[in-house]
Design a protein around this motif. Structure first.
Motif, short mmCIF file in Angstrom:
data_model
loop_
_atom_site.label_atom_id
_atom_site.label_comp_id
_atom_site.label_asym_id
_atom_site.label_seq_id
_atom_site.Cartn_x
_atom_site.Cartn_y
_atom_site.Cartn_z
N ILE A 13 0.83 -1.20 0.00
CA ILE A 13 0.00 0.00 0.00
C ILE A 13 0.87 1.26 0.00
O ILE A 13 0.60 2.22 -0.72
N ARG A 32 13.34 -0.80 4.82
CA ARG A 32 14.61 -1.54 4.82
C ARG A 32 15.15 -1.70 3.40
O ARG A 32 16.34 -1.62 3.17
N THR A 165 -1.24 -7.54 -1.45
CA THR A 165 0.16 -7.11 -1.31
C THR A 165 0.98 -8.32 -0.87
O THR A 165 0.43 -9.38 -0.56
N1 LIG Z 1 -2.44 -6.34 3.03
C1 LIG Z 1 -3.55 -6.54 3.75
O1 LIG Z 1 -4.34 -7.46 3.48
C2 LIG Z 1 -3.88 -5.64 4.91
C3 LIG Z 1 -5.13 -5.79 5.53
C4 LIG Z 1 -5.44 -4.99 6.62
C5 LIG Z 1 -4.52 -4.07 7.07
N2 LIG Z 1 -3.32 -3.94 6.46
C6 LIG Z 1 -2.37 -2.96 6.99
O2 LIG Z 1 -1.98 -2.04 5.97
C7 LIG Z 1 -0.63 -1.64 6.18
C8 LIG Z 1 0.15 -1.83 4.90
O3 LIG Z 1 0.11 -3.21 4.55
P1 LIG Z 1 0.81 -3.82 3.25
O4 LIG Z 1 0.01 -5.02 2.89
O5 LIG Z 1 1.05 -2.76 2.24
O6 LIG Z 1 2.21 -4.31 3.86
P2 LIG Z 1 3.55 -4.76 3.12
O7 LIG Z 1 3.27 -5.14 1.70
O8 LIG Z 1 4.19 -5.75 4.02
O9 LIG Z 1 4.43 -3.41 3.11
C9 LIG Z 1 4.90 -2.92 4.33
C10 LIG Z 1 5.92 -1.83 4.10
O10 LIG Z 1 6.51 -1.51 5.37
C11 LIG Z 1 7.92 -1.67 5.30
N3 LIG Z 1 8.42 -2.18 6.57
C12 LIG Z 1 8.02 -3.31 7.21
N4 LIG Z 1 8.73 -3.48 8.33
C13 LIG Z 1 9.60 -2.44 8.40
C14 LIG Z 1 10.61 -2.06 9.32
N5 LIG Z 1 10.88 -2.80 10.41
N6 LIG Z 1 11.30 -0.92 9.10
C15 LIG Z 1 11.06 -0.17 7.99
N7 LIG Z 1 10.11 -0.49 7.08
C16 LIG Z 1 9.40 -1.61 7.29
C17 LIG Z 1 8.15 -2.63 4.15
O11 LIG Z 1 9.39 -2.39 3.53
P3 LIG Z 1 10.73 -3.24 3.75
O12 LIG Z 1 10.34 -4.68 3.80
O13 LIG Z 1 11.54 -2.84 2.55
O14 LIG Z 1 11.32 -2.75 5.03
C18 LIG Z 1 7.04 -2.23 3.18
O15 LIG Z 1 7.46 -1.13 2.41
C19 LIG Z 1 -0.12 -2.48 7.35
O16 LIG Z 1 -0.14 -1.72 8.53
C20 LIG Z 1 -1.09 -3.63 7.43
O17 LIG Z 1 -1.19 -4.14 8.75
C21 LIG Z 1 -2.97 -4.70 5.38
#
Ligand SMILES: NC(=O)c1ccc[n+]([C@@H]2O[C@H](COP(=O)([O-])OP(=O)(O)OC[C@H]3O[C@@H](n4cnc5c(N)ncnc54)[C@H](OP(=O)(O)O)[C@@H]3O)[C@@H](O)[C@H]2O)c1
Length: 227
Positions: A13, A32, A165
């Motif tokens: 996202i 990261r 994602t």
């Molecule tokens: N996807 C779903 O189905 C879903 C549903 C409900 C809620 N959400 C929420 O929506 C938000 C975004 O989700 P997403 O699916 O886009 O997640 P994602 O694909 O895992 O992306 C997460 C981002 O955060 C970064 N990140 C993770 N840990 C980190 C760390 N320790 N330090 C720095 N950067 C970090 C990752 O980059 P690097 O790995 O490069 O560090 C990546 O850019 C989250 O809060 C999630 O809980 C998602």
């Protein structure tokens, strides 16, 4: 041109938000890994938001915190460490970023913060105990800080249902799982990251200047409707 800090813009996202914002605004990404794209309006900092010191950024109008987790297990299989780990990345990382950048943000133009919750806070779902607990913390943070910063900085959260994602790859790993997921939702679908990014982009825009302290369900009806 606004100055937008995205924590977690390398994928998912956050990356969709980054791509939508780059043409018109200056984006500072913290993750990261670097985002695949290079652009004159993009500055990237490679670091772990929990382990490392956050960089100084001179001028900030918007802060978006994206890191999160999906750790689905029965309560008997969830360790205390699982709860701590989920709380750290979902809540403590966000608090750390807000505390670091709030003084700068307060000097910004229509300053705002966007955080992420999940539909699993409002809709009880088995095996979501740890993530729902952590994201309920995010919703509390939005309410409390919304009040505390009411005249200064807006803060809102988006609570998405399943979004395509890498984080959700395990839940959408084959066509049958994808079809089941579509069927579970009354509005027959689930989210693409670009849809969630569009909501974030609205919330950080001038058009949302009356909106703070709110949680926006993007749920394809799964929380809202019982059909
Ligand atoms: N996807 C779903 O189905 C879903 C549903 C409900 C809620 N959400 C929420 O929506 C938000 C975004 O989700 P997403 O699916 O886009 O997640 P994602 O694909 O895992 O992306 C997460 C981002 O955060 C970064 N990140 C993770 N840990 C980190 C760390 N320790 N330090 C720095 N950067 C970090 C990752 O980059 P690097 O790995 O490069 O560090 C990546 O850019 C989250 O809060 C999630 O809980 C998602």
């Amino acid at each position: 041109m606004k100055n937008i800090v995205i924590i977690g813009g390398s994928k998912g996202i956050g990356n969709a938000i980054l791509l939508q914002q780059l043409e018109t605004n200056a984006v500072y990404n913290i993750s990261r890994n670097a985002p695949e794209i290079e652009h004159a309006n993009l500055k990237h900092f490679s670091l772990d938001v929990l382990q490392d010191a956050l960089p100084e950024i001179e001028s900030i109008d918007t802060l978006i915190y994206c890191p999160g987790s999906i750790n689905l297990k029965p309560i008997g299989s969830l360790s205390i460490e699982d709860f701590r780990t989920d709380f750290e990345i979902n809540v403590i990382g966000a608090v750390k970023a807000i505390q670091k950048y709030l003084p700068t943000l307060k000097k910004g133009t229509d300053p705002s913060i966007v955080l992420f919750s999940t539909v699993a806070v409002k809709l009880g779902m088995p095996y979501h105990a740890s993530i729902a607990t952590a994201k309920a913390g995010i919703e509390g943070l939005v309410k409390s800080l919304g009040a505390e910063l009411a005249s200064v900085v807006r803060i809102n959260a988006i609570a998405p249902t399943i979004t395509e994602t890498t984080l959700a790859a395990g839940i959408l790993r084959n066509d049958r799982m994808k079809e089941n997921m579509v069927e579970r939702h009354p509005m027959k679908g689930y989210l693409k990251p670009e849809e969630v990014a569009s909501m974030a982009n609205f919330l950080i825009s001038e058009n949302a200047k009356s909106i703070s302290g709110q949680i926006f369900e993007m749920d394809y009806g799964i929380v809202t409707f019982k059909i």
